[in-house]
Design an enzyme around this catalytic site. Sequence first.
Site, PDB file in Angstrom:
ATOM      1  N   GLY A  17       0.781  -1.235   0.000  1.00  0.00           N
ATOM      2  CA  GLY A  17       0.000   0.000   0.000  1.00  0.00           C
ATOM      3  C   GLY A  17       0.811   1.283   0.000  1.00  0.00           C
ATOM      4  N   SER A  18       2.047   1.254  -0.519  1.00  0.00           N
ATOM      5  CA  SER A  18       2.840   2.493  -0.481  1.00  0.00           C
ATOM      6  C   SER A  18       2.272   3.546  -1.439  1.00  0.00           C
ATOM      7  CB  SER A  18       4.314   2.207  -0.788  1.00  0.00           C
ATOM      8  OG  SER A  18       4.468   1.755  -2.113  1.00  0.00           O
ATOM      9  N   ASN A  19       1.682   3.131  -2.542  1.00  0.00           N
ATOM     10  CA  ASN A  19       1.063   4.119  -3.440  1.00  0.00           C
ATOM     11  C   ASN A  19      -0.188   4.713  -2.809  1.00  0.00           C
ATOM     12  OD1 ASN A  19       2.405   4.467  -6.182  1.00  0.00           O
ATOM     13  ND2 ASN A  19       2.524   2.250  -5.849  1.00  0.00           N
ATOM     14  N   LYS A  70      -8.319 -12.979 -11.484  1.00  0.00           N
ATOM     15  CA  LYS A  70      -9.468 -12.077 -11.627  1.00  0.00           C
ATOM     16  C   LYS A  70     -10.447 -12.328 -10.479  1.00  0.00           C
ATOM     17  CE  LYS A  70     -12.184 -15.192 -14.497  1.00  0.00           C
ATOM     18  NZ  LYS A  70     -13.037 -15.366 -15.673  1.00  0.00           N
ATOM     19  N   MET A  97      -3.786  -6.750  -7.849  1.00  0.00           N
ATOM     20  CA  MET A  97      -3.152  -7.730  -8.720  1.00  0.00           C
ATOM     21  C   MET A  97      -4.147  -8.652  -9.431  1.00  0.00           C
ATOM     22  SD  MET A  97      -0.270  -6.460  -8.465  1.00  0.00           S
ATOM     23  CE  MET A  97       0.814  -7.547  -9.371  1.00  0.00           C
ATOM     24  N   ARG A  98      -5.333  -8.142  -9.727  1.00  0.00           N
ATOM     25  CA  ARG A  98      -6.316  -8.890 -10.504  1.00  0.00           C
ATOM     26  C   ARG A  98      -6.805  -8.043 -11.658  1.00  0.00           C
ATOM     27  NH1 ARG A  98      -8.097 -13.439  -7.478  1.00  0.00           N
ATOM     28  NH2 ARG A  98      -6.948 -13.333  -5.523  1.00  0.00           N
ATOM     29  N   ASN A 114      -4.880   3.189 -13.120  1.00  0.00           N
ATOM     30  CA  ASN A 114      -3.952   2.201 -12.564  1.00  0.00           C
ATOM     31  C   ASN A 114      -2.537   2.742 -12.647  1.00  0.00           C
ATOM     32  OD1 ASN A 114      -3.029  -0.417 -11.682  1.00  0.00           O
ATOM     33  ND2 ASN A 114      -2.418  -0.856 -13.795  1.00  0.00           N
ATOM     34  N   HIS A 116       1.388   1.314 -13.188  1.00  0.00           N
ATOM     35  CA  HIS A 116       2.119   0.123 -13.600  1.00  0.00           C
ATOM     36  C   HIS A 116       3.623   0.416 -13.539  1.00  0.00           C
ATOM     37  CE1 HIS A 116       2.747  -3.702 -15.541  1.00  0.00           C
ATOM     38  NE2 HIS A 116       3.646  -3.107 -16.298  1.00  0.00           N
TER      39      HIS A 116
END
Length: 209
Positions: A17-19, A70, A97-98, A114, A116
Amino acid sequence: MSSGETFRLGVLGSGKGSNFVAIADAIAVGKIPAQVALVLSDAEKAGMLEHARTRTLPARFIPPGNFRTKLDEDAERAYVSALLEARVDWIVLAGFMRVLKGDFLRAFEGRIVNIHPSLLPSFPGLEAWKQALDHGVKVTGCTVHFVDAGVDSGPIIGQQTVPVLDDDTPETLHQRIQVAEHELYPRCVAALARGEVSVQGRRVVSRIG
Ligand code: GAR
């Protein structure tokens, strides 16, 4: 956005959760005109949930179902209804990560972003920093993009470069990319919240501060 209210974010993540922390901190000091309406994770022990609870923000684990990459149909419904109930305007994926599919994408069409850990369209998918190192590129970075039905394929909002050093390991490179992510993502979310991002086909025009 619901009229007369602050821009409401739903943040989804699977990891440390750093972002999320970078975005929550930017909101706290007034750099992003928004509020975190709900934090959701597919991993019960995700550090992100802990960070959210420390900040007294609503945070929930919702089981993802039986697939690895997913959400299953019931889970997808549960995620969408939790986010709608929280009156979320935008979905911010922060290490989720889905891959999001059908009903989720339809519920928030054009309102999912998102981050990336590579310069897309290079190295979509998992462990992009390791893919970059294995390929031998000299420069990589991170990308904030809209989410569409593909994998890391939506229109690009912002990118930041990171040099690859001769003695990098996957871990040192990912750490350096994360420093760039923590600068780029809050700036992009701020531009979205200020209504300073517009999409023309694949091209995104924005005023990233
Ligand atoms: C980040 O590096 C993000 O770019 C990556 O997961 C990490 C999450 O870190 N996302 C992906 O690889 C998605 N394809 P965080 O939990 O500390 O924010």
